[in-house]
Design a protein around this motif. Structure first.
Motif, PDB file in Angstrom:
ATOM      1  N   GLN A 293       1.030  -1.456  -0.267  1.00  8.63           N
ATOM      2  CA  GLN A 293      -0.301   0.344   0.040  1.00  8.63           C
ATOM      3  C   GLN A 293       0.818   0.647   0.048  1.00  8.63           C
ATOM      4  O   GLN A 293       0.845   1.904  -0.845  1.00  8.63           O
ATOM      5  CB  GLN A 293      -0.733   0.123   1.181  1.00  8.63           C
ATOM      6  CG  GLN A 293      -1.899  -1.105   1.255  1.00  8.63           C
ATOM      7  CD  GLN A 293      -2.562  -1.118   2.587  1.00  8.63           C
ATOM      8  OE1 GLN A 293      -2.199  -1.411   3.592  1.00  8.63           O
ATOM      9  NE2 GLN A 293      -4.088  -1.517   2.477  1.00  8.63           N
ATOM     10  N   VAL A 294       1.961   1.096   0.918  1.00  9.86           N
ATOM     11  CA  VAL A 294       3.085   2.162   0.666  1.00  9.86           C
ATOM     12  C   VAL A 294       3.406   2.124  -0.491  1.00  9.86           C
ATOM     13  O   VAL A 294       3.855   4.115  -1.083  1.00  9.86           O
ATOM     14  CB  VAL A 294       4.577   2.683   1.672  1.00  9.86           C
ATOM     15  CG1 VAL A 294       5.328   2.792   2.269  1.00  9.86           C
ATOM     16  CG2 VAL A 294       3.442   2.281   3.295  1.00  9.86           C
ATOM     17  N   VAL A 295       3.743   1.437  -1.229  1.00 13.98           N
ATOM     18  CA  VAL A 295       4.444   2.106  -2.591  1.00 13.98           C
ATOM     19  C   VAL A 295       3.526   2.067  -3.668  1.00 13.98           C
ATOM     20  O   VAL A 295       3.777   3.129  -4.474  1.00 13.98           O
ATOM     21  CB  VAL A 295       4.765   0.225  -3.290  1.00 13.98           C
ATOM     22  CG1 VAL A 295       6.071   0.515  -5.045  1.00 13.98           C
ATOM     23  CG2 VAL A 295       6.102  -0.648  -2.405  1.00 13.98           C
ATOM     24  N   GLU A 296       1.818   1.746  -3.496  1.00 13.20           N
ATOM     25  CA  GLU A 296       1.353   2.704  -4.484  1.00 13.20           C
ATOM     26  C   GLU A 296       1.135   3.882  -4.278  1.00 13.20           C
ATOM     27  O   GLU A 296       0.864   4.748  -4.926  1.00 13.20           O
ATOM     28  CB  GLU A 296      -0.300   1.245  -4.072  1.00 13.20           C
ATOM     29  CG  GLU A 296      -1.804   2.454  -5.344  1.00 13.20           C
ATOM     30  CD  GLU A 296      -3.042   1.592  -4.345  1.00 13.20           C
ATOM     31  OE1 GLU A 296      -3.644   2.292  -4.861  1.00 13.20           O
ATOM     32  OE2 GLU A 296      -2.664   1.183  -3.549  1.00 13.20           O
ATOM     33  N   ASN A 297       0.737   3.917  -2.948  1.00 12.73           N
ATOM     34  CA  ASN A 297       0.340   5.670  -2.820  1.00 12.73           C
ATOM     35  C   ASN A 297       1.610   6.654  -3.149  1.00 12.73           C
ATOM     36  O   ASN A 297       1.613   7.531  -3.181  1.00 12.73           O
ATOM     37  CB  ASN A 297       0.237   5.630  -1.058  1.00 12.73           C
ATOM     38  CG  ASN A 297      -1.003   4.922  -0.274  1.00 12.73           C
ATOM     39  OD1 ASN A 297      -2.104   4.842  -1.803  1.00 12.73           O
ATOM     40  ND2 ASN A 297      -1.640   5.176   1.014  1.00 12.73           N
TER      41      ASN A 297
END
Length: 337
Positions: A293-297
Motif C-alpha cells: 500500500q505504501v508503494v502504491e500511494n
C-alpha cells in the motif's frame, strides 16, 4: 505558483507526501514490528520523510506509537537524520479530551522526549486540539519554552480556525497546520484557513487524505469495517450515510479508471495539486499498514492532473456532498476552533 515539492517545516525540507503512523498502534490489533518497519523504511527511502505520530496513538506501553518509533530508530539509526518527526499531544491520556494547560503540555512533551530517548529529534510538537477552558496563549507559550530550549523544533496546530492562526502568530512561529483535507473534506478552501496559510507561507499537513480508507474503494459496506475500529463510531461510516457516500467513491473510481490510476493515487494527487493551484503547500500524510500500500500511494507524486481532470473532479464535488460529519457530534465541536 509554489512548487509542491519545495516545502520546509521547522527549518527542514520535507517531501511531497508525508506518512502517518497512527494505524500501526491504534487499532484493535497492533501491526507487528517487522511489517510496520517495512512500511516506514520504504516511505523514508522514497523521500517521504515527514513522519506523523501522537503520544495518544495507543496508550499501553510498550505498544504505543512512541515506543514503536523508538524501536524503529534503534534498528535504523541512520533514518533519524533523514526524517522530520511531528508528534501531537496536549490531550488527557485515555480520554482524548483536550487539555492545553501548561502542566499537561509539559507532561505531554516530556513523555514524548522520554520515550524517544534521544533516538530521534522532536521536530514539531503539535497541539492536537484547542482547549477553550484555558488561556490559549499559555498553551503556546509553554511549547515555546521547549522550542527556545532547543528540545522541540517548532509548534504545529491542529484543526484550528483562521482567527486562531493569526492569534498564534503573535506569540510563536507556526511550523504547520494539521487539518483533514481530502476529496470529502474541502472546508479549508471555504473557511479562510487556506488563505491565511497562503498569506504567511504556512504549510498544511493533510491528515486522512484518503477519507480514512473510504476513498480507496476498498470498503463496500459497513460490515467491511473491523469490529473495534474507531470508524464505526464516525457519522460518515454509519449505515444511514454509508450508501450515500459510496456514490462519491464510485464517481472517484470512474475518474481514476479514465486516468489509469488507482482511486487512492488520484485522491492523493488531487490534495497535492489542488493546493498548488490555490497557492498553498499541502502535504498529504497517508497511512498504510502494508508495504504494498505504501508503494502504491508513493506513486501519486508522479501523476499529473490536467485541467480536464480538475474540471471533472470539481463537477463531482459540486454534485455529490458527503453525508454525515467527519467524526461524531461531540468530536465535531472541537474542529476549526
Amino acid at each position: 505558483m509554489p512548487s509542491s515539492t519545495q516545502v520546509t517545516i521547522a527549518g527542514r525540507k520535507v517531501g511531497t507526501l508525508g506518512f502517518g503512523l497512527m494505524n500501526y498502534t491504534w487499532r484493535a490489533t497492533n501491526t507487528p514490528d517487522e511489517q510496520a518497519f517495512a512500511g516506514i523504511h520504504t516511505a523514508i527511502a522514497n523521500g517521504t520523510n515527514l513522519l506523523n505520530s501522537a503520544d495518544f496513538y495507543g496508550t499501553q506501553d510498550p505498544y504505543d506509537n512512541l515506543h514503536l518509533l523508538n524501536r524503529y530508530f534503534t534498528k535504523y539509526p541512520a533514518d533519524a537524520a533523514k526524517v522530520v518527526l511531528s508528534i501531537k499531544g496536549g490531550v488527557i491520556p485515555h480520554q482524548l479530551k483536550p487539555d492545553g494547560s501548561p502542566e499537561n503540555i509539559r507532561r505531554s512533551i516530556d513523555n514524548i522526549l522520554e520515550k524517544l530517548d534521544g533516538k530521534a529529534k522532536l521536530d514539531v510538537f503539535t497541539v492536537a486540539r484547542v482547549d477553550r477552558t484555558v488561556d490559549i496563549e499559555d498553551t503556546w507559550r509553554t511549547v515555546k519554552e521547549y522550542i527556545d530550549a532547543g528540545k522541540v523544533g517548532g509548534l504545529g496546530l491542529s484543526e484550528v480556525s483562521a482567527a486562531t492562526v493569526r492569534h498564534a502568530l503573535e506569540i510563536v512561529p507556526v511550523a504547520y497546520l494539521e487539518l483533514e483535507v481530502s476529496l470529502w473534506a474541502t472546508e479549508i478552501y471555504e473557511n479562510g484557513v487556506a488563505e491565511v496559510c497562503r498569506e504567511h507561507g504556512i504549510p498544511i499537513v493533510a491528515y486522512s487524505p484518503l477519507g480514512r480508507g473510504f476513498l480507496t474503494g476498498q470498503l463496500k459496506s459497513p460490515d467491511d469495517i473491523p469490529e473495534g475500529d474507531m470508524r464505526r463510531r464516525f457519522d460518515r461510516f454509519k449505515p444511514e450515510n454509508f450508501a450515500k457516500n459510496l456514490a462519491l467513491v464510485e464517481a472517484v473510481e470512474k475518474i481514476a479508471k479514465k486516468k489509469g490510476v488507482t482511486p487512492a493515487q488520484l485522491a492523493l494527487a488531487w490534495v497535492i495539486q489542488y493546493g498548488v493551484k490555490k497557492g498553498v503547500r499541502v502535504i498529504p500524510i497517508f497511512g498504510a499498514t502494508k508495504q504494498e500500500q505504501v508503494v502504491e500511494n508513493l506513486k501519486a507524486v508522479d501523476i499529473k492532473l490536467t485541467e480536464e481532470d480538475f474540471a471533472d473532479i470539481d463537477a463531482l464535488l459540486k454534485s455529490i456532498k458527503p453525508a454525515g460529519g467527519r467524526y461524531n457530534q461531540h468530536a465535531e465541536n472541537t474542529l476549526y476552533q
